[in-house]
Design an enzyme around this catalytic site. Structure first.
Site, mmCIF file in Angstrom:
data_model
loop_
_atom_site.group_PDB
_atom_site.id
_atom_site.type_symbol
_atom_site.label_atom_id
_atom_site.label_comp_id
_atom_site.label_asym_id
_atom_site.label_seq_id
_atom_site.Cartn_x
_atom_site.Cartn_y
_atom_site.Cartn_z
ATOM 1 N N ASP A 1 63.931 10.233 35.563
ATOM 2 C CA ASP A 1 63.984 9.589 34.250
ATOM 3 C C ASP A 1 62.640 9.660 33.516
ATOM 4 O OD1 ASP A 1 65.133 8.243 32.193
ATOM 5 O OD2 ASP A 1 65.269 6.311 33.202
ATOM 6 N N ASN B 1 76.261 11.408 30.166
ATOM 7 C CA ASN B 1 75.339 12.188 29.330
ATOM 8 C C ASN B 1 76.053 13.078 28.301
ATOM 9 O OD1 ASN B 1 72.850 12.692 31.972
ATOM 10 N ND2 ASN B 1 72.949 11.117 30.385
HETATM 11 C C1 FPP Z 1 66.871 11.194 32.125
HETATM 12 O O1 FPP Z 1 65.703 11.288 31.311
HETATM 13 C C2 FPP Z 1 67.143 12.498 32.703
HETATM 14 C C3 FPP Z 1 68.210 13.290 32.396
HETATM 15 C C4 FPP Z 1 69.301 12.831 31.510
HETATM 16 C C5 FPP Z 1 68.347 14.644 32.925
HETATM 17 C C6 FPP Z 1 67.250 15.163 33.793
HETATM 18 C C7 FPP Z 1 67.168 16.643 33.680
HETATM 19 C C8 FPP Z 1 66.064 17.375 33.917
HETATM 20 C C9 FPP Z 1 64.816 16.821 34.441
HETATM 21 C C10 FPP Z 1 66.040 18.856 33.639
HETATM 22 C C11 FPP Z 1 67.208 19.613 34.043
HETATM 23 C C12 FPP Z 1 67.449 19.538 35.488
HETATM 24 C C13 FPP Z 1 67.613 20.606 36.283
HETATM 25 C C14 FPP Z 1 67.928 20.374 37.713
HETATM 26 C C15 FPP Z 1 67.502 21.990 35.809
HETATM 27 P P1 FPP Z 1 65.809 10.982 29.767
HETATM 28 O O2 FPP Z 1 65.906 12.215 28.997
HETATM 29 O O3 FPP Z 1 66.932 10.022 29.544
HETATM 30 O O4 FPP Z 1 64.428 10.328 29.455
HETATM 31 P P2 FPP Z 1 64.169 9.095 28.464
HETATM 32 O O5 FPP Z 1 64.770 7.882 29.164
HETATM 33 O O6 FPP Z 1 62.696 9.037 28.375
HETATM 34 O O7 FPP Z 1 64.833 9.386 27.157
#
Ligand code: FPP
Length: 234
Positions: free
Chosen positions: A20, A68
């Site tokens: 996250d 998501n």
């Molecule tokens: C939450 O962070 C994370 C996700 C919704 C997806 C995580 C994906 C990756 C790290 C990259 C793709 C993964 C692979 C395995 C290729 P957020 O975006 O919700 O962060 P925020 O809470 O700061 O908005």
């Protein structure tokens, strides 16, 4: 790497990561959120290296949840593009390290080209023995449990036991989570491997996922070794 002899350390068999803080990391730097995910993939590779040093056998990651799909299309496309790159451009990274790639989650809404690339990577790494990287996309813990129940119903199972539910899970072969890690300062488990985390330790850190380093795995192992896992006993 922690100094204590590896033999004396308790090593989790199965570690889960809720990666996250990618969006916030990028926004803080004045960058588009999608750049955060790109850096998130680099953090994932560093983390895998950190876990390999401790001989951790299963790493489960939450790359894209069943919830998501409600994000802006640009963000959805970027995450799936990165998943495709991970299993194609980065495949050598996993093969060289003897890492088997597997997927947990649904397949029906995921674009065909992504599924094809993922299936090929699963096939090419199927004999890898060092570690399993379990990639959760279109994954939800509740959804996995519901699917297990539907499997039991279609198998006409009655007097269902915990073992029956467990064995019907898509991830039954991976076993329970020993420790769950969530970055970015959020302290919740969301919809990640709910069944499997019943007695899991939970490690929260304020670090945004793109800043996560191999050495942060040392902190997790230190934390894990400070815990007395009683599994409901005394
Ligand atoms: C939450 O962070 C994370 C996700 C919704 C997806 C995580 C994906 C990756 C790290 C990259 C793709 C993964 C692979 C395995 C290729 P957020 O975006 O919700 O962060 P925020 O809470 O700061 O908005």
């Amino acid at each position: 790497m922690l100094k204590k002899n590896k033999q004396e350390l308790k090593i989790p068999n199965h570690i889960g990561f809720i990666m996250d803080g990618n969006g916030r990391w990028a926004t803080k730097k004045g960058l588009p959120r999608t750049i955060g995910y790109k850096h998130g993939v680099e953090a994932l590779k560093r983390t895998v290296e950190g876990c390999l040093k401790y001989d951790i056998k299963v790493i489960s990651i939450f790359a894209f949840s069943t919830e998501n799909w409600g994000r802006p299309q640009e963000e959805i496309d970027e995450i799936f593009k990165l998943i495709r790159n991970l299993v194609t451009t980065d495949l050598q990274f996993f093969l060289e390290r003897d890492i088997r790639l597997v997927h947990m989650g649904n397949r029906d809404k995921v674009p065909d080209d992504i599924l094809k690339a993922v299936d090929e990577a699963i096939e090419k790494t199927k004999k890898c023995k060092k570690c399993i990287l379990n990639i959760g996309f279109d994954y939800g813990g509740r959804d996995e449990i519901v699917r297990a129940y539907n499997k039991l119903i279609s198998d006409k199972k009655t007097n269902v036991t915990e073992k029956d539910v467990n064995d019907a899970l898509q991830t039954a072969y991976l076993g329970d989570l020993d420790i769950l890690v969530r970055t970015s300062g959020e302290q919740r488990v969301s919809n990640f491997m709910l069944w499997q985390m019943a007695y899991s330790e939970i490690y929260f850190t304020k670090i945004y996922w793109p800043d996560f380093k191999a050495k942060n795995v040392d902190e997790i192992i230190k934390f894990y070794n400070s815990r007395n896992r009683r599994f409901g006993k005394i």
